[in-house]
Write a protein that holds these residues in place. Structure first.
Motif, PDB file in Angstrom:
ATOM      1  N   SER A 121      -3.469   4.191  -6.563  1.00 41.71           N
ATOM      2  CA  SER A 121      -3.857   4.859  -5.382  1.00 41.71           C
ATOM      3  C   SER A 121      -4.546   6.260  -5.752  1.00 41.71           C
ATOM      4  O   SER A 121      -3.923   6.867  -6.826  1.00 41.71           O
ATOM      5  N   GLN A 125      -8.040  -0.762   0.203  1.00 42.11           N
ATOM      6  CA  GLN A 125      -8.051   0.072   1.399  1.00 42.11           C
ATOM      7  C   GLN A 125      -8.927   1.698   1.240  1.00 42.11           C
ATOM      8  O   GLN A 125      -8.496   2.113   0.194  1.00 42.11           O
ATOM      9  N   ILE A 182       0.949  -1.251  -0.010  1.00 41.98           N
ATOM     10  CA  ILE A 182      -0.138   0.038   0.065  1.00 41.98           C
ATOM     11  C   ILE A 182       0.721   1.435  -0.165  1.00 41.98           C
ATOM     12  O   ILE A 182       1.847   1.385   0.862  1.00 41.98           O
TER      13      ILE A 182
END
Length: 469
Positions: A327, A268, A60
């Protein structure tokens, strides 16, 4: 402005290495250290309720990619007492404009250009021993000059300087309660929860942070409560002195909230909020509110999505590629009061990155694009501390494109090559003449009419090496 130490919400090394004991069920104290897949606990065997149990979060953006933590001290029963960490990060930042003063502007990580620099050297220990939370990280490096020395709250009264505090990256004490999947109560100096990218460059997919993360806080001083009502969700409540301040500008503390939802290890979702009064009272009594502080409020919100859409550890149909992810981090905030409306005093921006890993995750390439619009410039960096009088800069809109290649031969070292192009609608980036003086030296008396050399575009190449143990 983006301290998360790991700056974002994950599990600490100490917690991960003691998850099989009842005292460490959910002691997630250092925001941003990644879950250790090499030490996945068997929660069914111990009855432990472990947040994000079994999830590998090392991929991440903004998370520590380590899977092993060698600096561990255990007691006679084999339970972890202390976990240590050391890191060094150095870079060579080449600005194609070649500013005469070697000063890199509009960056919280690369403060110098065309010379070798140590951005950050840090060492720390943390403990979750028998439900007691303790953490101390010390630091030095060129980033401290860029970040902490902008803290104007130290001018309020005495005993408020940053001379000693700036060498503390994070220091906190607290207690873990065995409620649901974990309840932590802490007080101290923390990494910021706002934004996606970390204060520690090793944790980010790019070396130069995005504009939206660079313009938001890196640290807070205050207290927080972390609660894990389920295995996949975390929420935090914050009470702070102010927006990246060690002290308080007035009588009103700031409040905040952070929420992390991980339905699986491939996704996420994050939403963060901040509300505070970060203005200094004026000398005119009309500028002071009923409680003795200005009637100016600051609100900020950011949200992010980080998703891994391809994962073949042993290489799948895309030959050589082991995983791929993107992201998206979006920000909106405003400051209003004392006759200033949010419609004219706001910040909005976004950063989109895509990363591909290959060669058994030892190499990766990241492409990133972003923008920020901050018309009144209440958050954006000033391009110069002297001679900056361009009224058009109050209409700032800036854009960026970044390409980053990483070589990661082990958990403990990263070699990085990055190219960055940024542009603005007004002169905003340092040109060949620099932003200090005609000669480039800060002790030269400025001639009448001196103005910094500012340009609308910037191109840079960055070479960096970081070590983390």
């Amino acid at each position: 402005m983006s301290f998360t130490s790991a700056r974002r919400a994950g599990l600490t090394a100490a917690a991960l290495l003691t998850l099989t004991t009842s005292a460490a069920l959910a002691q997630t104290t250092e925001t941003g250290a990644a879950h250790n897949p090499a030490a996945k606990p068997d929660s069914s065997a111990t009855g432990a309720k472990v947040p994000f149990d079994g999830m590998d979060l090392t991929w991440i953006n903004g998370q520590n990619r380590q899977t092993t933590f060698p600096l561990v001290l255990k007691d006679q029963n084999g339970e972890t007492v202390l976990t240590g960490t050391a890191l060094l990060d150095g870079y060579f930042n080449y600005n194609f404009a070649r500013p005469v003063d070697h000063t890199q502007t509009i960056s919280a990580v690369t403060g110098r250009t065309n010379e070798f620099s140590l951005a950050l050297a840090s060492a720390g220990i943390e403990s979750n021993y028998k439900n007691i939370i303790g953490r101390l990280w010390v630091q030095t490096g060129s980033m401290l000059h860029v970040i902490q020395e902008t803290d104007g709250s130290v001018l309020r009264g005495r005993n408020a300087g940053t001379g000693n505090l700036k060498f503390i990256r994070e220091a906190a004490a607290g207690y873990h309660f065995n409620k649901a999947y974990g309840l932590n109560v802490e007080l101290g100096i923390f990494m910021s929860y706002i934004g996606l990218e970390s204060y520690v460059m090793q944790e980010n997919w790019s070396y130069q942070r995005s504009l939206v993360c660079d313009f938001t806080p890196f640290y807070f001083q205050g207290a927080r409560v972390q609660f894990y009502p389920s295995r996949k969700f975390k929420t935090e409540l914050w009470l702070m002195n102010g927006w990246q301040t060690y002290n308080s500008f007035n009588r009103q503390p700031a409040i905040g909230n952070s929420n992390y939802f991980r339905p699986s290890e491939n996704l996420q979702l994050v939403a963060n909020f901040y509300y505070g009064n970060d203005s200094r009272p004026g000398t005119d009594s009309l500028a002071v509110g009923r409680a003795g502080y200005p009637d100016v409020i600051r609100f900020h919100h950011d949200n992010s999505i980080v998703a891994r859409y391809y994962h073949k550890p042993k290489m799948g149909p895309l030959r050589g590629i082991t995983q791929a992810a993107f992201s998206l981090n979006t920000h909106y905030g405003f400051q209003s009061g004392e006759g200033v409306k949010a419609a004219h005093n706001y910040m909005v921006g976004s950063s989109l990155a895509n990363r591909v890993w290959f060669n058994q995750n030892k190499m990766a390439f990241t492409a990133r694009a972003g923008f920020v619009k901050n018309p009144s410039r209440y958050l954006s960096f000033s391009p110069s501390v002297v001679g900056f009088t361009d009224p058009d800069a109050s209409k700032l809109t800036a854009k960026e494109l970044t390409g980053t290649f990483d070589y990661m031969p082990s958990d403990f070292v990263t070699f990085r090559v990055e190219y960055l192009h940024r542009s603005a609608n007004v002169p905003y980036f340092a040109g060949p003449g620099g932003t200090t003086s005609p000669s480039g030296y800060a002790d030269q008396p400025l001639p009448a009419g001196y103005t910094p050399d500012l340009r609308k575009t910037e191109d840079r190449a960055i070479l960096s090496v970081n070590f983390r143990l």
